[in-house]
Enzyme design. Sequence first.
Site, PDB file in Angstrom:
ATOM      1  N   GLU A  43       0.816  -1.207   0.000  1.00 52.99           N
ATOM      2  CA  GLU A  43       0.000   0.000   0.000  1.00 52.99           C
ATOM      3  C   GLU A  43       0.854   1.264   0.000  1.00 52.99           C
ATOM      4  O   GLU A  43       0.438   2.296  -0.513  1.00 52.99           O
ATOM      5  CB  GLU A  43      -0.920  -0.007   1.223  1.00 52.99           C
ATOM      6  CG  GLU A  43      -2.149   0.859   1.070  1.00 52.99           C
ATOM      7  CD  GLU A  43      -3.170   0.603   2.156  1.00 52.99           C
ATOM      8  OE1 GLU A  43      -4.336   0.359   1.814  1.00 52.99           O
ATOM      9  OE2 GLU A  43      -2.790   0.636   3.351  1.00 52.99           O
ATOM     10  N   HIS A  70       8.822 -26.419   0.996  1.00 53.65           N
ATOM     11  CA  HIS A  70       8.204 -27.550   0.301  1.00 53.65           C
ATOM     12  C   HIS A  70       7.040 -27.109  -0.580  1.00 53.65           C
ATOM     13  O   HIS A  70       6.242 -27.952  -1.013  1.00 53.65           O
ATOM     14  CB  HIS A  70       7.739 -28.584   1.325  1.00 53.65           C
ATOM     15  CG  HIS A  70       8.857 -29.114   2.172  1.00 53.65           C
ATOM     16  ND1 HIS A  70       9.644 -30.185   1.791  1.00 53.65           N
ATOM     17  CD2 HIS A  70       9.361 -28.686   3.359  1.00 53.65           C
ATOM     18  CE1 HIS A  70      10.563 -30.407   2.717  1.00 53.65           C
ATOM     19  NE2 HIS A  70      10.416 -29.510   3.681  1.00 53.65           N
ATOM     20  N   LYS A  86     -13.347   1.681  -2.238  1.00 51.20           N
ATOM     21  CA  LYS A  86     -14.255   2.045  -1.151  1.00 51.20           C
ATOM     22  C   LYS A  86     -15.463   2.815  -1.679  1.00 51.20           C
ATOM     23  O   LYS A  86     -16.604   2.572  -1.267  1.00 51.20           O
ATOM     24  CB  LYS A  86     -13.513   2.895  -0.106  1.00 51.20           C
ATOM     25  CG  LYS A  86     -12.488   2.136   0.717  1.00 51.20           C
ATOM     26  CD  LYS A  86     -11.836   3.079   1.721  1.00 51.20           C
ATOM     27  CE  LYS A  86     -10.801   2.363   2.573  1.00 51.20           C
ATOM     28  NZ  LYS A  86     -10.143   3.297   3.531  1.00 51.20           N
TER      29      LYS A  86
END
EC number: 5.3.1.9
Length: 430
Positions: A271, A292, A403
């Site tokens: 951000e 792994h 938003k």
Amino acid sequence: MQVDLGNVLDTASAHGVSREALDRLDGRVAAAHDRIERGREAGEHGYESLNLPNSTDPAAIRDAVSRFDDPSAVVTVGIGGSALGAATLTDALESDVDAYYLDNVDPEAVERLLDSLDLASTVVNVVSRSGTTAETLANFLVVREAMADAGVDWADRTFVTTGEEGNLRDLADQHDLPSLPVPDGVPGRFSVLSTVGLAAAALCGHDIEAVLEGAAAQEARLSDSLFDSPAYAYGAVSYALAERGLRQNAMMPYAESLETFSEWFAQLWAESLGKDGLGQTPLRALGATDQHSQLQLYRAGPRDKLVTLVRATEREDVAIPETDLDGLAYLGGSSLGELLDAEFEATEASLAAAGCPNVRIELDRVDEYGLGELLYAMEAACVLYGELASVDTFIQPAVEWGKRAARGLLGGGDFEEAEAVEEKSRLVVE
């Protein structure tokens, strides 16, 4: 805390950074440090975050939560920086108080958590600077109703961390709720060392003074040379590698207690730095588990990654019992900690041998002091990177677009971003 850049210098990869290049970059670090210090002295937005080790008042935090005696759990209702910093601390440290975070609006997960809690002994901390964050306020309304349904007076079990005005501040005043201020000039993702990040830790009985002391120790190391500051060393090298094409940064702690730290780092790095077509995409991994799963890609995939390996040099250990099983005798008499260290060092060497630059970060211990060091150093590293890249580290315009779109879709106003959602192209395969 220390940062080892050896496998950035001593790599077979063309993406590595020479010592001469670091020396040249150090002049720019000095200029960036001067800008950062001027911003801190003036209390400028964002730069004020780096003053928190000295400006945060731990006594005020303890006083605000003192009315809640012996909670069984604390639920922080917040999202992004309003939750991840606090979660990093409480997930890393042992406590008799369970800490939970409602940082998403997944209805099944919210219901499952609330059904599992003794709400009468649970403390709720609602965190939002504006007091208008949709996800946070929606979750809080659900929590409040669940408390009422359970016969619990929510006002007796709730406190808020918010700004000087807004819905949460009005709610706190109306119901005489304990409250903590969100400090001015501190973006959410940089707020872990403030009231936002430390309240849950205080409720869990952790030494928040030691967190701030660790942070202050790294603050004191900031200087005009990357060679004198672990934080600046990491920020400068990350920037230099990104400029050479390493646009991904895999944060890989070798401690399960630091797994949430990787989530916090991902928000901080993404951000803050992802602007104007620039940035370095954070990846999350856990040693030794992801040896792994992801190590194959790091070693043999595209040469576009920096791998950051983090470990504590001191910890509790568990002995591995002796065995007479063929092929396993070498394990007997050693310990799980020794095995983890061997895995760490083998991974580090294998990455270097494959020409994949990697940085080692070491803490003495994963405790309050060590976490304070680590968190502050990563914040300062991020700010330095932003200065070197000439991006505005402390804004997030791309987040605001989403938003506005969501609010428009829910009937919270007329936003052109919501119209763009309706214009989505579709190619559905069933």
